[in-house]
Design a protein around this motif. Structure first.
Motif, mmCIF file in Angstrom:
data_model
loop_
_atom_site.group_PDB
_atom_site.id
_atom_site.type_symbol
_atom_site.label_atom_id
_atom_site.label_comp_id
_atom_site.label_asym_id
_atom_site.label_seq_id
_atom_site.Cartn_x
_atom_site.Cartn_y
_atom_site.Cartn_z
ATOM 1 N N ALA A 75 0.818 -1.208 0.000
ATOM 2 C CA ALA A 75 0.000 0.000 0.000
ATOM 3 C C ALA A 75 0.855 1.262 0.000
ATOM 4 C CB ALA A 75 -0.936 -0.001 1.216
ATOM 5 N N ASN A 76 2.087 1.146 0.505
ATOM 6 C CA ASN A 76 2.993 2.296 0.581
ATOM 7 C C ASN A 76 4.134 2.210 -0.429
ATOM 8 O OD1 ASN A 76 2.527 4.115 3.252
ATOM 9 N ND2 ASN A 76 1.832 2.025 3.607
ATOM 10 N N LEU A 77 4.032 1.286 -1.376
ATOM 11 C CA LEU A 77 5.149 0.957 -2.254
ATOM 12 C C LEU A 77 5.740 2.184 -2.947
ATOM 13 C CD1 LEU A 77 6.821 -1.404 -3.315
ATOM 14 C CD2 LEU A 77 5.186 -1.620 -5.195
ATOM 15 N N HIS A 78 4.885 3.059 -3.453
ATOM 16 C CA HIS A 78 5.387 4.210 -4.211
ATOM 17 C C HIS A 78 5.673 5.412 -3.323
ATOM 18 C CE1 HIS A 78 4.736 2.053 -7.897
ATOM 19 N NE2 HIS A 78 3.479 1.811 -7.566
ATOM 20 N N ARG A 79 5.451 5.260 -2.014
ATOM 21 C CA ARG A 79 5.725 6.343 -1.077
ATOM 22 C C ARG A 79 7.011 6.106 -0.298
ATOM 23 N NH1 ARG A 79 1.072 9.105 0.689
ATOM 24 N NH2 ARG A 79 2.000 9.242 2.770
ATOM 25 N N ARG A 80 7.535 4.898 -0.332
ATOM 26 C CA ARG A 80 8.643 4.515 0.539
ATOM 27 C C ARG A 80 9.940 5.192 0.102
ATOM 28 N NH1 ARG A 80 8.026 -1.579 2.640
ATOM 29 N NH2 ARG A 80 7.659 -0.540 4.613
ATOM 30 N N PRO A 81 10.849 5.400 1.070
ATOM 31 C CA PRO A 81 12.135 6.013 0.718
ATOM 32 C C PRO A 81 12.986 5.079 -0.133
ATOM 33 C CG PRO A 81 12.123 5.325 3.019
ATOM 34 C CD PRO A 81 10.726 5.155 2.515
ATOM 35 N N PRO A 82 13.809 5.627 -0.998
ATOM 36 C CA PRO A 82 14.653 4.787 -1.854
ATOM 37 C C PRO A 82 15.805 4.174 -1.054
ATOM 38 C CG PRO A 82 15.184 7.100 -2.178
ATOM 39 C CD PRO A 82 13.998 7.067 -1.257
ATOM 40 N N HIS A 83 16.350 3.069 -1.582
ATOM 41 C CA HIS A 83 17.536 2.476 -0.971
ATOM 42 C C HIS A 83 18.749 3.353 -1.258
ATOM 43 C CE1 HIS A 83 15.506 -1.147 0.212
ATOM 44 N NE2 HIS A 83 15.121 -1.407 -1.031
ATOM 45 N N ALA A 84 19.740 3.271 -0.361
ATOM 46 C CA ALA A 84 20.979 4.028 -0.548
ATOM 47 C C ALA A 84 21.942 3.249 -1.430
ATOM 48 C CB ALA A 84 21.623 4.306 0.811
ATOM 49 N N GLY A 85 22.943 3.962 -1.954
ATOM 50 C CA GLY A 85 24.037 3.322 -2.667
ATOM 51 C C GLY A 85 23.845 3.252 -4.169
ATOM 52 N N PRO A 86 24.849 2.708 -4.844
ATOM 53 C CA PRO A 86 24.774 2.543 -6.302
ATOM 54 C C PRO A 86 23.734 1.493 -6.680
ATOM 55 C CG PRO A 86 26.782 1.544 -5.438
ATOM 56 C CD PRO A 86 26.155 2.288 -4.300
ATOM 57 N N SER A 87 23.475 1.375 -7.976
ATOM 58 C CA SER A 87 22.383 0.529 -8.451
ATOM 59 C C SER A 87 22.531 -0.929 -8.029
ATOM 60 C CB SER A 87 22.276 0.624 -9.973
ATOM 61 O OG SER A 87 23.496 0.215 -10.580
ATOM 62 N N GLN A 88 23.780 -1.442 -7.990
ATOM 63 C CA GLN A 88 23.976 -2.838 -7.597
ATOM 64 C C GLN A 88 23.572 -3.048 -6.135
ATOM 65 O OE1 GLN A 88 26.280 -0.792 -8.866
ATOM 66 N NE2 GLN A 88 27.593 -1.818 -10.362
ATOM 67 N N GLU A 89 23.895 -2.094 -5.280
ATOM 68 C CA GLU A 89 23.533 -2.201 -3.866
ATOM 69 C C GLU A 89 22.027 -2.075 -3.676
ATOM 70 O OE1 GLU A 89 25.667 0.258 -1.159
ATOM 71 O OE2 GLU A 89 27.626 -0.273 -1.999
ATOM 72 N N ARG A 90 21.406 -1.194 -4.435
ATOM 73 C CA ARG A 90 19.950 -1.039 -4.331
ATOM 74 C C ARG A 90 19.242 -2.319 -4.767
ATOM 75 N NH1 ARG A 90 21.201 3.921 -6.829
ATOM 76 N NH2 ARG A 90 20.115 3.307 -8.745
ATOM 77 N N LEU A 91 19.760 -2.947 -5.845
ATOM 78 C CA LEU A 91 19.189 -4.210 -6.305
ATOM 79 C C LEU A 91 19.374 -5.300 -5.249
ATOM 80 C CD1 LEU A 91 17.902 -5.995 -8.472
ATOM 81 C CD2 LEU A 91 20.201 -6.341 -9.439
ATOM 82 N N ALA A 92 20.565 -5.360 -4.652
ATOM 83 C CA ALA A 92 20.840 -6.356 -3.613
ATOM 84 C C ALA A 92 19.925 -6.152 -2.414
ATOM 85 C CB ALA A 92 22.304 -6.288 -3.187
ATOM 86 N N ALA A 93 19.680 -4.888 -2.052
ATOM 87 C CA ALA A 93 18.788 -4.600 -0.923
ATOM 88 C C ALA A 93 17.368 -5.068 -1.220
ATOM 89 C CB ALA A 93 18.806 -3.103 -0.610
ATOM 90 N N SER A 94 16.894 -4.810 -2.426
ATOM 91 C CA SER A 94 15.544 -5.239 -2.811
ATOM 92 C C SER A 94 15.423 -6.756 -2.828
ATOM 93 C CB SER A 94 15.181 -4.673 -4.193
ATOM 94 O OG SER A 94 15.141 -3.259 -4.162
ATOM 95 N N LEU A 95 16.434 -7.434 -3.398
ATOM 96 C CA LEU A 95 16.410 -8.896 -3.438
ATOM 97 C C LEU A 95 16.502 -9.484 -2.032
ATOM 98 C CD1 LEU A 95 18.705 -9.586 -6.535
ATOM 99 C CD2 LEU A 95 16.208 -9.754 -6.406
ATOM 100 N N GLY A 96 17.300 -8.842 -1.175
ATOM 101 C CA GLY A 96 17.415 -9.299 0.206
ATOM 102 C C GLY A 96 16.094 -9.192 0.945
ATOM 103 N N GLN A 97 15.378 -8.105 0.720
ATOM 104 C CA GLN A 97 14.067 -7.945 1.356
ATOM 105 C C GLN A 97 13.075 -8.989 0.852
ATOM 106 O OE1 GLN A 97 13.124 -3.797 0.648
ATOM 107 N NE2 GLN A 97 13.809 -3.235 2.694
#
Length: 198
Positions: A75-97
């Motif tokens: 419900a908050n998907l498009h409101r949430r804060p972005p992940h920090a770091g370069p694109s590879q780290e952001r992808l890793a954070a999303s996959l980790g979640q």
């Protein structure tokens, strides 16, 4: 002047509902894994009997909370804060979640199905949700569910420890806004500090 914390997430940080679910579930997971560790090191002791008596109820609670948290996150998907770091780290954070959510969703039903399938029924906090009945099959048939539950549970613990270590790294080494946003709701720290930041 006092400003009430927002209930919903926004691009600057996580709202009160998300943070309450996050830290409440963290406390319950700490209890749940304590019951598992005590089971391994002190099985059939009075301490084990005390902790293990809560294992099914707390596990079911966590299952309900992760479903609720997942729905709230969507419900908050498009409101949430972005992940920090370069694109590879952001992808890793999303996959980790996604991995954490997947494990949290899969693990509890394995033992619930096993308990019901063996004819034991299912009781939570003294309330019988499923009455005992005729077994669907013998113990050997349901053994893979028990094995998977244990293996995936320890995998989840390893992922949680890694998740916490990465959060501490963001907070105390990189010193960006990541940890602050889940603790305080927002942060004055930059999302991606420059290389010259102390």
């Amino acid at each position: 002047m006092f400003t009430a914390a927002p209930m919903r997430d926004d691009r600057e940080g996580y709202g009160l509902v998300t943070r309450t679910l996050h830290w409440g579930m963290a406390a319950l997971f700490a209890w749940q894994f304590t019951t598992g560790i005590v089971r391994v090191v002190a099985e059939d002791s009075p301490v084990d009997a005390f902790f293990w008596s809560t294992h099914y109820s707390v596990g079911f609670t966590l299952f309900c909370l992760v479903v609720l948290r997942g729905l709230w996150g969507l419900a908050n998907l498009h409101r949430r804060p972005p992940h920090a770091g370069p694109s590879q780290e952001r992808l890793a954070a999303s996959l980790g979640q996604l991995l954490l959510y997947g494990l949290m969703i899969v693990i509890p039903p394995l033992m619930i199905v096993r308990a019901i399938g063996l004819g034991r029924g299912f009781t939570v906090y003294g309330v019988q949700l499923v009455a005992p009945g005729e077994p669907w099959a013998d113990r050997a048939t349901f053994a893979p569910l028990a094995d998977a539950h244990v293996i995936l549970a320890w995998t989840l613990l390893a992922c949680i420890v890694l998740h916490a270590a990465i959060a501490l790294y963001h907070g105390f080494v990189r010193r960006d806004a990541t940890l602050d946003r889940m603790v305080k709701g927002s942060s004055a720290l930059p999302l991606n500090p420059g290389p010259d930041r102390p």
